[in-house]
Enzyme design. Structure first.
Site, PDB file in Angstrom:
ATOM      1  N   ASP A  18       0.864  -1.186   0.000  1.00  0.00           N
ATOM      2  CA  ASP A  18       0.000   0.000   0.000  1.00  0.00           C
ATOM      3  C   ASP A  18       0.901   1.237   0.000  1.00  0.00           C
ATOM      4  OD1 ASP A  18      -3.141   0.367   1.578  1.00  0.00           O
ATOM      5  OD2 ASP A  18      -1.946   1.976   0.692  1.00  0.00           O
ATOM      6  N   ASP A 133      -3.215   2.618  -6.014  1.00  0.00           N
ATOM      7  CA  ASP A 133      -2.134   2.723  -5.022  1.00  0.00           C
ATOM      8  C   ASP A 133      -1.898   1.456  -4.208  1.00  0.00           C
ATOM      9  OD1 ASP A 133      -4.410   2.770  -3.474  1.00  0.00           O
ATOM     10  OD2 ASP A 133      -3.680   4.318  -2.127  1.00  0.00           O
ATOM     11  N   GLU A 134      -2.477   0.338  -4.600  1.00  0.00           N
ATOM     12  CA  GLU A 134      -2.169  -0.877  -3.858  1.00  0.00           C
ATOM     13  C   GLU A 134      -2.224  -2.125  -4.724  1.00  0.00           C
ATOM     14  OE1 GLU A 134      -5.664  -2.333  -1.193  1.00  0.00           O
ATOM     15  OE2 GLU A 134      -5.542  -0.168  -0.955  1.00  0.00           O
TER      16      GLU A 134
END
Length: 409
Positions: A18, A133-134
């Site tokens: 993350d 974003d992960e």
DNA sequence: TCTGGGGTCCTAGGACCC
DNA sequence: TCTGGGGTCCTAGGACCC
């Protein structure tokens, strides 16, 4: 049951990575003088920083913002002031009026997203995309991951995870947090335990000590509703959930979700890391700056409606999809949301066809209340070359003419 | 001063078919 | 003329996630 003759499968090693305060961190790369300050990314209005003649920059403050919009990301300094993702900007301005407000720049975030994912893929190619974003990473087959270093049995894993963090840092200048455990559920929780710039390894035998004390809300899949209901049942921690009678959970939450709650609380999750997936639907929606009325603001609404259909057709063309189910979404004042959809005989990509079908959907909605949002969606996606869908005779849709249907579109 | 925009998955009822 | 059962598609709503 595993007999002595069935070899037990080696435990998987799954990472969840993350990026830390991703959008805000990307912005700090270009405005480094903001480091350490409360900064919020979000809003739709123009509030670009202005460069003054002396070269210094002037930033918008949260207090200057008026209108609808929410925080997309806030820096850790801003979070300390009580402003978080999803919070309305006007509300956030009351808590942190001096926080700096930056507009979102999705193209730039997507660019950095590609950079960090490519960097990870060089080390560990089995990656599941979970948004900008992960990612999940299956480390099970990564060379060296199962080797122990010194007397730390997880030394190999830790080294590989460190290598991934370093690679992300080199490629983007950004930090991330990683959790490594035997499955996705636990890794998602673990990656949050030491944020930012964290690295958390967790074995199954550590579930009671590390996971059970946490609030049930930390489990991905338990949202506000389930959380509130669990709380009303006197269940606040994962450990309390694990100790709850599975039959009671099933009675309260239904067969499927009740069973899943029990499994999740015990840290059990067999879902694979999925490296490829096809989209199910594509949509466009917009929240208006002021609430609009179908009759009073007919021209404006009609133009927005058409524009959404055109944007959607553009998205379909660019991504190479056709869709057969056309749907609309309306949100009224008071946040009541209504959807309607219509499945066509043949898939389409054409803006006018979409617009017409969406217009037919709209006719089935009572439009007497003011609207705050309008959206258009296309589902049942296919590729241009795909075989035509088996046609079923069109059934009568009882649209029951609405008295307040203002036949506007 | 309420609550963005892009998604996924699940449930549930009725239609329709065998 | 009381009442079957399963399977799939379509539609609407809702929970949840990033």
């Amino acid at each position: 049951m595993a007999s002595p003759h069935t070899p037990t499968l080696p435990e998987r090693l799954i990472a969840h990575l993350d990026m830390d305060a991703f959008y805000a961190s990307v912005e700090l790369l270009r405005y480094p003088e903001l480091k350490g300050l409360p900064v919020v990314v979000g809003g739709r209005r123009m509030h670009e920083p202005k460069t003054l003649p002396d070269g210094s920059r002037q930033y918008a403050r949260l207090r200057d913002y008026t209108g609808r919009g929410v925080i997309t990301t806030s820096t850790y300094a801003a979070r300390d002031l009580g402003v978080f993702s999803g919070m309305g900007l006007m509300k956030a301005a009351l808590r942190a009026p001096d926080a700096i407000l930056l507009p979102t720049d999705f193209d730039r975030y997507r660019h950095f997203s590609r950079l960090f994912k490519a960097a990870v893929a060089e080390i560990a190619p089995v990656i599941e995309d979970r948004g900008i974003d992960e990612i999940y990473i299956d480390l099970s087959e990564v060379p060296g991951v199962r080797e122990s270093v010194g007397h730390d049995p997880q030394g190999g894993v830790r080294a590989v995870a460190r290598e991934i963090k370093n690679a992300v840092q080199r490629a983007t200048g950004l930090t991330c947090s990683i959790g490594v455990t035997p499955n996705k559920l636990l890794s998602k929780i673990a990656s949050e335990l030491d944020k930012p710039d964290g690295l958390t390894l967790l074995r199954a035998d550590e579930i009671p000590s590390r996971i059970w004390p946490l609030a049930v809300r930390k489990i991905n899949g338990i949202g506000p509703k389930a959380n509130a209901k669990l709380e009303s049942l006197g269940i606040e921690t994962v450990g309390e959930l694990a100790a709850a009678d599975p039959q009671m959970l099933i009675a309260q939450f239904g067969r499927s979700y009740g069973h899943w709650l029990h499994e999740a609380a015990h840290g059990r999750d067999e879902r694979p890391v999925v490296t490829h997936s096809e989209p199910v639907s594509i949509s466009r929606e917009t929240t208006f700056e002021r609430d609009l009325h179908a009759k009073l603001d007919r021209a404006e609404l009609g133009a927005i409606f058409t524009r959404l259909c055109e944007q959607l057709a553009g998205d379909l063309a660019r991504k190479g999809y056709l869709g057969r189910t056309i749907g609309i979404k309306l949100r009224f004042v008071g946040f009541r949301t209504v959807t309607r959809d219509l499945t066509l005989d043949l898939p389409t990509q054409d803006a006018q066809t979409i617009r017409q079908a969406a217009g037919a959907c709209l006719k089935r909605v009572d439009l007497s209340q003011r609207l705050r949002l309008l959206g258009v969606r296309v589902g049942s996606l296919s590729r241009p070359g795909d075989p035509a869908p088996a046609r079923r005779p069109t059934r009568r849709v009882d649209s029951g003419p609405k008295p307040e249907n203002l036949s506007l579109f």
